[in-house]
Design an enzyme around this catalytic site. Structure first.
Site, PDB file in Angstrom:
ATOM      1  N   SER A 126       0.895  -1.278  -0.199  1.00  0.00           N
ATOM      2  CA  SER A 126      -0.074   0.134  -0.014  1.00  0.00           C
ATOM      3  C   SER A 126       0.637   1.320   0.201  1.00  0.00           C
ATOM      4  O   SER A 126       0.748   2.100  -0.726  1.00  0.00           O
ATOM      5  CB  SER A 126      -0.970   0.009   1.168  1.00  0.00           C
ATOM      6  OG  SER A 126      -1.764  -1.133   1.220  1.00  0.00           O
ATOM      7  N   ARG A 181       1.146   7.914   6.072  1.00  0.00           N
ATOM      8  CA  ARG A 181       0.380   7.278   6.743  1.00  0.00           C
ATOM      9  C   ARG A 181      -1.229   7.917   7.070  1.00  0.00           C
ATOM     10  O   ARG A 181      -2.057   7.056   6.982  1.00  0.00           O
ATOM     11  CB  ARG A 181       0.873   6.947   8.302  1.00  0.00           C
ATOM     12  CG  ARG A 181       0.190   6.045   9.164  1.00  0.00           C
ATOM     13  CD  ARG A 181       0.747   5.444  10.172  1.00  0.00           C
ATOM     14  NE  ARG A 181       1.925   4.690   9.832  1.00  0.00           N
ATOM     15  CZ  ARG A 181       1.689   3.314   9.314  1.00  0.00           C
ATOM     16  NH1 ARG A 181       0.271   2.751   9.344  1.00  0.00           N
ATOM     17  NH2 ARG A 181       2.615   2.413   8.877  1.00  0.00           N
ATOM     18  N   HIS A 230      -2.563   6.601   3.766  1.00  0.00           N
ATOM     19  CA  HIS A 230      -2.871   5.072   4.224  1.00  0.00           C
ATOM     20  C   HIS A 230      -4.242   4.909   4.795  1.00  0.00           C
ATOM     21  O   HIS A 230      -4.940   3.869   4.638  1.00  0.00           O
ATOM     22  CB  HIS A 230      -1.731   4.641   4.811  1.00  0.00           C
ATOM     23  CG  HIS A 230      -2.023   3.019   4.902  1.00  0.00           C
ATOM     24  ND1 HIS A 230      -2.051   2.731   6.021  1.00  0.00           N
ATOM     25  CD2 HIS A 230      -1.733   1.828   4.404  1.00  0.00           C
ATOM     26  CE1 HIS A 230      -2.195   1.223   6.325  1.00  0.00           C
ATOM     27  NE2 HIS A 230      -1.991   0.791   4.925  1.00  0.00           N
TER      28      HIS A 230
END
Lengths: 212, 212
Positions: A15, A39, A42
């Site tokens: 990812s 992040r 994500h």
């Protein structure tokens, strides 16, 4: 096509590769800031955060120093609290708290005619006196405004303010106010943010010091 | 400009007005579906959900019927569990569970070489046998895939599957697979979703039957 028999760790690695490949220009970010932005993306699948995220100078390194010294995290929702990595907190000898749901906080809020989020900030400041605090605010603009008041008056000097309330009324404005304060901050400008964003930023910081 | 002295309820009312004014064409949604989409946008400040959200026919009315009959909610993260309104659950005589963090689930996952999210679904199906279950999956594609297997084999017939895992690997695919199943579903097509989205959908349903 569904990719079968891959571990969660491998899914995260792939990812992050996909995010990296679609990110575009990141020259406005330091390497550490980029890790945090990735992040958040994500966690949301929303690339708007590449432009939204604002960091005060040295916010990340200041926060890492505080975490190494056993900082405490204070969130404004139990959702965000639930999302912060417990193994990472434990390994780094850090603790995380959310006082918003406490019955004495509800009572105080009612008595004083303030929001529970504000009363929860006041409780945190009182109960965690002397600690290096990282405030992670993903929901309540009023909590950010209360932090601004306490910072301005010199009553508190947080190790970091993560200011990412989501919303259509006061969220954007409360974040702009914090960015005028003399405090390390990580802020999502505009309307976007939320408890998952708040927890993702906490975890991004923790994972810089705790290898899973 | 910061709007001062407004209650959280008033902020929510004004936020919903702003969302309504910026929504654009909602002719592909029923009135109830629109309420759910608006709450997801309220939670994310992301208008992509106007197009992303997919509802199977009568999904909302089927879910409301189940909730009136005391359905149980099963989430795949403690974050989502923390985000579901406890007063609403209590008022409606419903319960919510998340088994993903349980130690026996971790052990089972390790023993069988499956994800904790899959083991948690299996535990839910076993422990809540005979109950009307609303599964709210905001994180783990593997949990959705496991639900698909159990639905296909006739082992379970959920009252509703909320399928909104966020992510870059398998999230989109797992959601597409659920949409081929004969089950009431609410799905965010594509990459977007998450624990806050999952909790927002649960709350939107609960608030249709519980006036705050």
């Amino acid at each position: 096509m569904l990719i079968e028999n891959v571990s969660p760790a491998e899914i995260e690695r792939r990812s992050m590769e996909i995010i990296e490949s679609e990110l575009g220009d990141t020259s406005h970010l330091t390497e550490q800031e980029k890790i945090i932005v990735k992040r958040v993306i994500h966690t949301t699948a929303d690339f708007d955060y590449l432009q939204n995220m604002n960091f005060s100078e040295n916010a990340v390194s200041d926060a890492l120093k505080a975490i190494k010294g056993g900082a405490v995290f204070v969130t404004d929702t139990n959702m965000a609290l639930a999302g912060i990595s417990k193994p990472a907190l434990e390994f780094l000898n850090c603790k995380a708290y959310c006082f918003t749901g406490d019955s004495d906080v509800s009572e105080q809020a009612k008595n004083l005619g303030i929001t529970r989020s504000v009363a929860a900030i006041d409780k945190a400041v009182k109960n965690l006196c002397g600690k290096k605090i990282i405030f992670a605010i993903g929901n309540a603009p009023t909590a950010l405004i209360r932090l601004h008041e306490l910072i301005s008056s010199g009553d508190i000097a947080p190790a970091l303010v993560i200011g990412v309330p989501v919303g259509f009324v006061n969220a954007e404005q409360s974040k702009e106010i914090i960015m005028t304060d003399n405090v390390p901050y990580i802020i999502s400008a505009g309307r976007k943010g939320g408890s998952t964003v708040s927890a993702a930023i906490c975890n991004a910081l923790l994972y810089m010091l705790y290898k899973r």
